[in-house]
Motif scaffolding. Structure first.
Motif, mmCIF file in Angstrom:
data_model
loop_
_atom_site.group_PDB
_atom_site.id
_atom_site.type_symbol
_atom_site.label_atom_id
_atom_site.label_comp_id
_atom_site.label_asym_id
_atom_site.label_seq_id
_atom_site.Cartn_x
_atom_site.Cartn_y
_atom_site.Cartn_z
ATOM 1 N N LYS A 86 0.803 -1.223 0.000
ATOM 2 C CA LYS A 86 0.000 0.000 0.000
ATOM 3 C C LYS A 86 0.834 1.271 0.000
ATOM 4 O O LYS A 86 0.294 2.369 0.110
ATOM 5 C CB LYS A 86 -0.951 -0.006 1.199
ATOM 6 N N GLY A 87 2.126 1.115 -0.111
ATOM 7 C CA GLY A 87 2.974 2.298 -0.226
ATOM 8 C C GLY A 87 3.514 2.851 1.071
ATOM 9 O O GLY A 87 4.037 3.971 1.099
ATOM 10 N N GLU B 72 6.992 0.013 15.544
ATOM 11 C CA GLU B 72 6.331 1.313 15.665
ATOM 12 C C GLU B 72 5.647 1.676 14.356
ATOM 13 O O GLU B 72 6.219 1.498 13.279
ATOM 14 C CB GLU B 72 7.332 2.399 16.033
ATOM 15 N N LEU B 73 4.439 2.165 14.467
ATOM 16 C CA LEU B 73 3.720 2.698 13.321
ATOM 17 C C LEU B 73 3.573 4.197 13.555
ATOM 18 O O LEU B 73 2.946 4.625 14.523
ATOM 19 C CB LEU B 73 2.353 2.032 13.184
ATOM 20 N N ALA C 1 -2.199 4.617 4.841
ATOM 21 C CA ALA C 1 -0.946 3.957 4.488
ATOM 22 C C ALA C 1 0.056 4.906 3.843
ATOM 23 O O ALA C 1 1.267 4.831 4.112
ATOM 24 C CB ALA C 1 -1.233 2.785 3.560
ATOM 25 N N ALA C 2 -0.411 5.804 3.003
ATOM 26 C CA ALA C 2 0.495 6.726 2.319
ATOM 27 C C ALA C 2 1.115 7.745 3.262
ATOM 28 O O ALA C 2 2.118 8.385 2.917
ATOM 29 C CB ALA C 2 -0.249 7.455 1.199
ATOM 30 N N ASN C 3 0.545 7.891 4.434
ATOM 31 C CA ASN C 3 1.004 8.886 5.413
ATOM 32 C C ASN C 3 1.668 8.217 6.614
ATOM 33 O O ASN C 3 1.823 8.829 7.659
ATOM 34 C CB ASN C 3 -0.188 9.732 5.875
ATOM 35 N N ALA C 4 2.044 6.950 6.443
ATOM 36 C CA ALA C 4 2.540 6.153 7.565
ATOM 37 C C ALA C 4 3.958 5.661 7.328
ATOM 38 O O ALA C 4 4.476 5.670 6.204
ATOM 39 C CB ALA C 4 1.614 4.970 7.800
ATOM 40 N N GLN C 5 4.571 5.206 8.418
ATOM 41 C CA GLN C 5 5.886 4.562 8.367
ATOM 42 C C GLN C 5 5.919 3.465 9.423
ATOM 43 O O GLN C 5 5.486 3.669 10.560
ATOM 44 C CB GLN C 5 6.994 5.578 8.649
ATOM 45 N N ALA D 77 -6.603 2.483 5.030
ATOM 46 C CA ALA D 77 -6.930 3.027 3.710
ATOM 47 C C ALA D 77 -5.646 3.521 3.064
ATOM 48 O O ALA D 77 -4.701 3.916 3.748
ATOM 49 C CB ALA D 77 -7.933 4.164 3.851
ATOM 50 N N THR D 78 -5.595 3.502 1.738
ATOM 51 C CA THR D 78 -4.388 3.955 1.047
ATOM 52 C C THR D 78 -4.148 5.438 1.297
ATOM 53 O O THR D 78 -3.071 5.847 1.716
ATOM 54 C CB THR D 78 -4.492 3.684 -0.463
ATOM 55 N N GLY D 79 -5.134 6.267 1.048
ATOM 56 C CA GLY D 79 -5.065 7.679 1.378
ATOM 57 C C GLY D 79 -3.985 8.452 0.651
ATOM 58 O O GLY D 79 -3.419 7.996 -0.343
ATOM 59 N N GLU D 80 -3.675 9.613 1.203
ATOM 60 C CA GLU D 80 -2.659 10.503 0.635
ATOM 61 C C GLU D 80 -1.730 11.017 1.730
ATOM 62 O O GLU D 80 -2.128 11.153 2.888
ATOM 63 C CB GLU D 80 -3.317 11.707 -0.047
ATOM 64 N N LYS D 81 -0.518 11.313 1.331
ATOM 65 C CA LYS D 81 0.452 11.874 2.264
ATOM 66 C C LYS D 81 0.041 13.286 2.661
ATOM 67 O O LYS D 81 -0.542 14.018 1.858
ATOM 68 C CB LYS D 81 1.831 11.900 1.615
#
Length: 439
Positions: free
Chosen positions: A32-33, A50-51, A205-209, A233-237
């Motif tokens: 999911k990126g 860690e998330l 997911a796009a805004n996560a690490q 959700a995939t979402g956006e950064k």
């Protein structure tokens, strides 16, 4: 004696560089990126996971405190488990879990033994509370009452008053300016729907690490990262933060507060994480006020004049320039003198400082660097920082090398470029014997 000092310094550099070079950071993206940061650390049968999300209080908008509140309520309920069941399950497994929110980020972390009968159910529940949270009205009401009590108590804590005023004065209308937990007014207005909306926008997911450090191999780490982010959700950064505006002239403020002590800070904007001058600023700061009793500020303010018990300085680099500040507390009657000595010491430091002092600080920093990564949790903290702020993967190895290479000229040039003593903010909270400049 001078030759022995040089030899010891060089030997410390060698040992430190070798120790730091052992941290092998690997990175990739999930389906999911989501960025993954991973270090295999097989010494102990444990793993730290860690998330982290770009979902700190800088994303609050007008709803100050919503980021912190959302972070606090993660793990209190899911569609399948209530608060007690979640808590009991982690306790039974012997797993540690916690969350945190600052200005830049919000994170939730887990520490577990790597035995499959423990790690497998722990990761399953961890993924559930992150990917399928339920924000219940009764829990929010309870936590809001608790938070409101804490915010009221802040109004009679001079250290908290000083901190809030510092951020407000330095950052003005920037997203960093307001308190991370919000204010009484803004927190009172928050609703369950506000938390849901914030989660939906930023916990994607796009805004996560994902950061994984421990006794799991690459294949296991890849599966853990996929499992942890599958329900997101995939979402956006999140969008880039605006650049704050530095002060264009010196400012000073006294907040009158009934106390025998005056709490003091001298501050300005510093640098953002990843600024190439940070190495020189960091080294210089340890000489100025970041090394305890070995620092110039401690020598001048405490040892020579006995004005304080402690004084320190520090840079706090963030997504955009964080603050540089010098802080202390002293008797009200000594506040004026302490202020003068701090400013004189800073000015003198930026003109010149002893070569021997710099050599001592470099030796201590480089020789002590291995202690900064002597546990999985410490490594995980650094790895998460490297990933979140897009620092080079060899950052840990590079840091002691940079310290060893820096000269006095490098340090002075960096400080003269970034620090402006004639455009700094002076704040005092207490009853200092100082003429009020701003009320």
């Amino acid at each position: 004696m001078k030759q022995l000092t040089v030899w010891a310094f060089a030997f410390a550099c060698l040992l430190s560089t070798q120790a730091w070079a052992k941290v092998d950071i690997q990175t990739w993206q999930t389906a999911k990126g989501t960025k993954v940061m991973y270090v295999h650390a097989p010494q102990l049968p444990m793993v730290d996971v860690e998330l982290m999300f770009d979902a700190g209080s800088a994303r609050d908008g007008d709803q100050w405190g919503v980021a912190s509140f959302t972070s606090n309520l993660l793990g209190t309920a899911t569609p399948e488990h209530d608060e007690n069941q979640i808590s009991e399950a982690f306790n039974d497994l012997g797993v540690q879990i916690g969350s945190n929110a600052g200005r830049d980020s919000a994170s939730i972390h887990l520490r577990s033994l790597t035995r499959s009968e423990i790690l497998t159910p722990a990761m399953k529940l961890f993924a559930e509370i992150v990917g399928q949270p339920v924000f219940r009205q009764n829990i929010m009401a309870r936590e809001k009452a608790r938070l409101m009590t804490g915010l009221k108590q802040k109004t009679v804590k001079p250290q908290a008053m000083l901190s809030d005023e510092l951020w407000a004065k330095l950052y003005g209308d920037h997203p960093y300016a307001h308190p991370v937990p919000g204010t009484l007014k803004t927190v009172e207005a928050l609703t369950v729907e506000d938390l849901k909306a914030f989660y939906k926008r930023y916990y994607v997911a796009a805004n996560a690490q994902v950061t994984i450090v421990g006794a799991v191999d690459r294949k296991q780490a890849e599966q853990m990262a996929e499992d942890l982010t599958r329900s997101l959700a995939t979402g956006e950064k999140a969008a880039a933060l605006p650049q704050p505006k530095p002060l264009d002239k010196a400012q000073a403020k006294i907040i009158r507060f009934g106390s025998t002590q005056t709490y003091y800070t001298l501050a300005q904007l510093g640098v953002e994480r990843g600024d190439p001058d940070y190495y020189a600023l960091f080294l210089g700061n340890h000489l100025l006020g970041g090394s305890g009793f070995g620092s110039l500020l401690m020598e001048e303010v405490r040892e020579k004049r006995g004005l304080v018990y402690g004084v320190s300085s520090g840079f706090y680099p963030m997504k955009v320039p964080g603050p540089f500040q010098i802080g202390l507390s002293t008797k009200n009657a000594s506040a004026k003198e302490a202020d003068e000595v701090v400013k004189q010491t800073l000015a003198q430091f930026m003109k010149d400082f002893p070569d021997e002092k710099l050599a001592e600080i470099k030796s201590n920093l480089i020789g002590g660097f291995p202690l900064r990564i002597d546990s999985n949790s410490k490594i995980a903290g650094y790895i998460a920082m490297i990933g979140f702020y897009d620092l080079p993967l060899d950052y840990l190895e590079r840091f002691p090398k940079k310290m060893a290479e820096l000269t006095k000229e490098d340090v002075l040039n960096a400080w003269r470029k970034h620090i402006h003593p004639n455009k700094m903010l002076t704040l005092m909270v207490g009853e200092p014997n100082v003429k009020p400049i701003e009320k």
